[in-house]
Design a protein around this motif. Structure first.
Motif, PDB file in Angstrom:
ATOM      1  N   VAL A 153      12.853 -16.468 -73.110  1.00 54.81           N
ATOM      2  CA  VAL A 153      12.702 -15.314 -72.229  1.00 54.81           C
ATOM      3  C   VAL A 153      13.472 -14.114 -72.769  1.00 54.81           C
ATOM      4  O   VAL A 153      12.963 -13.002 -72.798  1.00 54.81           O
ATOM      5  N   SER A 154      14.686 -14.340 -73.189  1.00 48.13           N
ATOM      6  CA  SER A 154      15.534 -13.253 -73.673  1.00 48.13           C
ATOM      7  C   SER A 154      14.865 -12.506 -74.831  1.00 48.13           C
ATOM      8  O   SER A 154      14.350 -13.127 -75.763  1.00 48.13           O
ATOM      9  N   GLY A 155      14.876 -11.184 -74.719  1.00 51.53           N
ATOM     10  CA  GLY A 155      14.330 -10.344 -75.772  1.00 51.53           C
ATOM     11  C   GLY A 155      12.828 -10.173 -75.749  1.00 51.53           C
ATOM     12  O   GLY A 155      12.280  -9.398 -76.546  1.00 51.53           O
ATOM     13  N   LYS A 156      12.133 -10.850 -74.847  1.00 56.41           N
ATOM     14  CA  LYS A 156      10.679 -10.724 -74.763  1.00 56.41           C
ATOM     15  C   LYS A 156      10.286  -9.470 -73.972  1.00 56.41           C
ATOM     16  O   LYS A 156      11.140  -8.768 -73.431  1.00 56.41           O
ATOM     17  N   THR A 157       8.991  -9.218 -73.895  1.00 51.86           N
ATOM     18  CA  THR A 157       8.480  -8.032 -73.200  1.00 51.86           C
ATOM     19  C   THR A 157       7.910  -8.418 -71.840  1.00 51.86           C
ATOM     20  O   THR A 157       7.073  -9.321 -71.742  1.00 51.86           O
ATOM     21  N   LEU A 158       8.390  -7.733 -70.815  1.00 50.41           N
ATOM     22  CA  LEU A 158       7.908  -7.927 -69.450  1.00 50.41           C
ATOM     23  C   LEU A 158       7.058  -6.742 -69.037  1.00 50.41           C
ATOM     24  O   LEU A 158       7.522  -5.595 -69.085  1.00 50.41           O
ATOM     25  N   LEU A 217      12.994  -6.190 -60.202  1.00 48.19           N
ATOM     26  CA  LEU A 217      12.757  -7.217 -61.212  1.00 48.19           C
ATOM     27  C   LEU A 217      13.034  -6.663 -62.604  1.00 48.19           C
ATOM     28  O   LEU A 217      13.647  -7.344 -63.437  1.00 48.19           O
ATOM     29  N   ALA A 218      12.588  -5.436 -62.877  1.00 42.52           N
ATOM     30  CA  ALA A 218      12.825  -4.826 -64.191  1.00 42.52           C
ATOM     31  C   ALA A 218      14.316  -4.764 -64.501  1.00 42.52           C
ATOM     32  O   ALA A 218      14.752  -5.043 -65.632  1.00 42.52           O
ATOM     33  N   GLN A 236       0.363  -6.090 -74.550  1.00 44.46           N
ATOM     34  CA  GLN A 236       1.683  -6.030 -75.183  1.00 44.46           C
ATOM     35  C   GLN A 236       2.724  -6.938 -74.539  1.00 44.46           C
ATOM     36  O   GLN A 236       3.801  -7.140 -75.105  1.00 44.46           O
ATOM     37  N   SER A 237       2.422  -7.514 -73.374  1.00 41.43           N
ATOM     38  CA  SER A 237       3.442  -8.188 -72.579  1.00 41.43           C
ATOM     39  C   SER A 237       3.445  -9.698 -72.798  1.00 41.43           C
ATOM     40  O   SER A 237       2.400 -10.353 -72.778  1.00 41.43           O
ATOM     41  N   LYS A 267      -1.842 -10.926 -73.762  1.00 42.44           N
ATOM     42  CA  LYS A 267      -1.342 -11.338 -75.072  1.00 42.44           C
ATOM     43  C   LYS A 267      -1.402 -12.858 -75.207  1.00 42.44           C
ATOM     44  O   LYS A 267      -1.062 -13.579 -74.265  1.00 42.44           O
ATOM     45  N   PRO A 268      -1.844 -13.393 -76.346  1.00 34.98           N
ATOM     46  CA  PRO A 268      -1.831 -14.852 -76.530  1.00 34.98           C
ATOM     47  C   PRO A 268      -0.435 -15.432 -76.290  1.00 34.98           C
ATOM     48  O   PRO A 268       0.569 -14.885 -76.746  1.00 34.98           O
ATOM     49  N   GLY A 269      -0.379 -16.538 -75.548  1.00 35.85           N
ATOM     50  CA  GLY A 269       0.892 -17.182 -75.259  1.00 35.85           C
ATOM     51  C   GLY A 269       1.669 -16.579 -74.112  1.00 35.85           C
ATOM     52  O   GLY A 269       2.812 -16.960 -73.864  1.00 35.85           O
ATOM     53  N   SER A 270       1.060 -15.661 -73.376  1.00 36.33           N
ATOM     54  CA  SER A 270       1.769 -14.960 -72.306  1.00 36.33           C
ATOM     55  C   SER A 270       1.662 -15.702 -70.977  1.00 36.33           C
ATOM     56  O   SER A 270       0.925 -16.681 -70.840  1.00 36.33           O
ATOM     57  N   PHE A 271       2.417 -15.188 -69.976  1.00 35.38           N
ATOM     58  CA  PHE A 271       2.520 -15.837 -68.670  1.00 35.38           C
ATOM     59  C   PHE A 271       2.276 -14.805 -67.568  1.00 35.38           C
ATOM     60  O   PHE A 271       2.698 -13.652 -67.679  1.00 35.38           O
ATOM     61  N   LEU A 272       1.640 -15.259 -66.485  1.00 38.21           N
ATOM     62  CA  LEU A 272       1.355 -14.407 -65.324  1.00 38.21           C
ATOM     63  C   LEU A 272       2.201 -14.855 -64.145  1.00 38.21           C
ATOM     64  O   LEU A 272       2.243 -16.047 -63.817  1.00 38.21           O
TER      65      LEU A 272
END
Length: 322
Positions: free
Chosen positions: A145-150, A162-163, A204-205, A231-236
């Motif tokens: 999670v750390s350093g990823k894009t939200l 949340l941001a 991008q997220s 984005k591939p591998g992303s989460f909702l």
């Protein structure tokens, strides 16, 4: 005490119920569950104030039969379960409880994000079922999670909260999509970047969190096209309203591995959960816990009480939405 008659559809925190009954002629519901529709209709015909929750659908038919009710003091910030146009036409004011559940809901969105990323739901089920055979290097490997894009869809109070948690606590890069670009301290503190195009944010997220109101304007905002754009591998993550997501499309995407996972606290026909999601390991399913801490639930009730007290005095309603 006044002669104002108040009807509460579900059990509220004890302190709030005590405050209501000490000030008004109040009928409480001792049952945690929902009331039959006919009982709500009965109440709206005989009480001045109705206090519903998100689980109570107050539609035009109920409102049009309301001979006495003149205030719907909703217990919660969302009000898409109430027909505002019908209430306005009938001369019934509607209030909500904004602000007081911001932190609790943002906390839960972060919880879902972490649970989905680190596959904690799967792990907890494995331990309880006795299927865990011990540690090994490739077991339940999730996403950092750390350093990823939200990407935050809807940048109101909860989205901003949340941001702040994501950037300050986890060093995440923040993108947001909203009707208008936001300025001020929140942008400076989180270095959030505005994305006028939803698809651009999705592309991008690594994580996408939904924070828009319900209603026809946002129904199926996250549909098959939006999911394909992620984005591939992303989460909702969704702690807003169930209607915002097309759950059939989401289930199909989760089965295919795109998105990689999801965390959901809300559903379109609660308490029913879309059956297509129930057998999927890569989705975390929670029972609408966004505001469920004791302090927040108490504050929500007191906010509703403040609106009822203003109504009783004939004063402006602090949280009027219709």
């Amino acid at each position: 005490m006044t002669d104002l008659r108040v009807f509460v559809t579900r059990k509220w925190p004890d302190e709030v119920e005590a405050a209501l009954t000490s000030r008004f002629d109040t009928v409480l519901n001792d049952d945690e569950g929902s009331l039959d529709r006919s009982l709500i209709a009965h109440a709206m015909a005989r009480y001045d104030v109705l206090c519903p929750t998100v689980g109570d659908t107050i539609d035009a038919d109920l409102i049009n039969e309301a001979d006495r009710c003149r205030l719907i003091a909703n217990y919660g910030v969302g009000f898409d379960h109430i027909d505002l146009d019908a209430a306005k036409a009938k001369g019934i004011a509607v209030t909500n409880t904004p602000g007081v559940l911001t932190d609790a809901t943002a906390d839960l969105a972060m919880t879902l994000l972490l649970m989905a990323a680190r596959r904690t739901g799967e792990g907890e089920r494995m331990v309880r079922s006795g299927e865990w055979s011990g540690w090994h290097p490739r077991h339940l490997v999730g996403s950092a999670v750390s350093g990823k894009t939200l990407g935050v869809v809807g940048f109101g109070r909860i989205g901003q909260a949340l941001a702040k948690r994501a950037q300050c606590g986890f060093g995440m890069t923040i993108l947001y999509h909203a009707r208008h670009e936001v300025g001020g301290d929140i942008v400076r503190d989180t270095r959030a970047r505005f994305c006028p195009d939803l698809a651009g944010l999705l592309e991008q997220s690594d994580f996408v969190s939904i924070h828009v109101p319900g209603g026809e304007g946002t129904r199926h905002l996250i549909d098959s096209d939006a999911l394909a754009a992620m984005k591939p591998g992303s989460f909702l993550i969704n702690t807003a309203r169930g209607s915002v997501v097309d759950h059939d499309a989401l289930a199909a995407g989760l089965r295919s591995g795109h998105p990689a996972g999801a965390g959901l606290d809300v559903f379109p026909e609660e308490p029913l959960v879309p059956p297509a999601l129930l057998d999927l390991d890569n989705v975390v399913l929670l029972p609408h816990l966004g505001s469920a801490d004791a302090e927040t639930r108490r504050a929500m009730g007191m906010r509703a009480l403040r609106n009822i007290e203003a109504f009783a005095r004939g004063a402006d309603l602090p949280d009027r939405v219709a």
